[in-house]
Design an enzyme around this catalytic site. Structure first.
Site, short mmCIF file in Angstrom:
data_model
loop_
_atom_site.label_atom_id
_atom_site.label_comp_id
_atom_site.label_asym_id
_atom_site.label_seq_id
_atom_site.Cartn_x
_atom_site.Cartn_y
_atom_site.Cartn_z
N SER A 35 -27.91 3.28 1.43
CA SER A 35 -27.31 3.28 0.10
C SER A 35 -27.47 4.67 -0.48
O SER A 35 -28.45 5.36 -0.19
CB SER A 35 -28.00 2.26 -0.81
OG SER A 35 -27.57 2.43 -2.15
N TYR A 48 -35.69 -0.47 -5.82
CA TYR A 48 -34.57 -0.41 -4.87
C TYR A 48 -34.44 1.01 -4.30
O TYR A 48 -34.33 1.19 -3.09
CB TYR A 48 -33.28 -0.85 -5.55
CG TYR A 48 -32.07 -0.84 -4.65
CD1 TYR A 48 -31.90 -1.84 -3.70
CD2 TYR A 48 -31.11 0.15 -4.75
CE1 TYR A 48 -30.78 -1.85 -2.87
CE2 TYR A 48 -29.99 0.15 -3.93
CZ TYR A 48 -29.84 -0.85 -3.00
OH TYR A 48 -28.74 -0.85 -2.17
N LYS A 52 -34.95 2.31 -0.37
CA LYS A 52 -33.88 3.01 0.35
C LYS A 52 -34.33 4.40 0.78
O LYS A 52 -33.94 4.87 1.85
CB LYS A 52 -32.60 3.08 -0.50
CG LYS A 52 -32.00 1.72 -0.80
CD LYS A 52 -31.70 0.98 0.49
CE LYS A 52 -31.17 -0.40 0.25
NZ LYS A 52 -30.89 -1.11 1.51
N THR A 83 -15.56 -4.65 -1.92
CA THR A 83 -15.81 -5.86 -1.13
C THR A 83 -16.01 -7.02 -2.10
O THR A 83 -15.99 -6.83 -3.32
CB THR A 83 -17.09 -5.72 -0.27
OG1 THR A 83 -18.22 -5.65 -1.16
CG2 THR A 83 -17.04 -4.52 0.64
#
Length: 136
Positions: A35, A48, A52, A83
């Site tokens: 990411s 997060y 990552k 998406t």
């Protein structure tokens, strides 16, 4: 964590000589989809971003370990890709989905364009690919 090893068959149909084996080995690619949060800090997403970043460091190390074996490792750092991931994500109630798109995701690049960029980076044996409008 997504890590894909792709091995192309040797171009020659001759017996497996050491030369053919070497060609075969050199055509192994590892691809991980990370990411863009692994590259920059995002407010209110510290855990997060830290996970990552750790993933990025892990695969940088793995790349250096596998380099002598002829195995390339590509790390992909996408921003937003169009998406249905947000729409289909589960919410607190058991088995229910969010059922809505996020504006950021819907304004991202198409999945087809993302896949094209990843394939091109694999072809050129790039070490990293950042797919985010702020970095282009």
């Amino acid at each position: 964590v997504f890590f894909l090893m792709i091995r192309r068959p040797p171009r020659s149909t001759q017996s497996r000589s050491s030369a053919a084996s070497d060609v075969y080995k050199r055509q192994v690619h590892g691809v991980t989809i990370n990411s863009v949060a692994g590259k920059i800090g995002i407010p209110y997403r510290s855990t997060y971003c830290a996970s990552k970043s750790a993933m990025s460091a892990y695969f940088d190390s793995l790349r250096s370990e596998l380099e002598d074996e002829g195995i390339s490792v590509l790390q992909v750092f996408p921003g937003f890709v169009r998406t249905n991931i947000a729409k289909n994500s589960l919410i607190a109630k058991e088995g229910e989905t969010l059922g809505a798109d996020e504006e950021y995701t819907q304004n991202g690049i198409s999945a087809e364009e993302f896949a094209t960029q990843v394939c091109e980076a694999m072809y050129f044996k790039d070490k990293e690919l950042i797919v985010a409008s702020a970095f282009q």
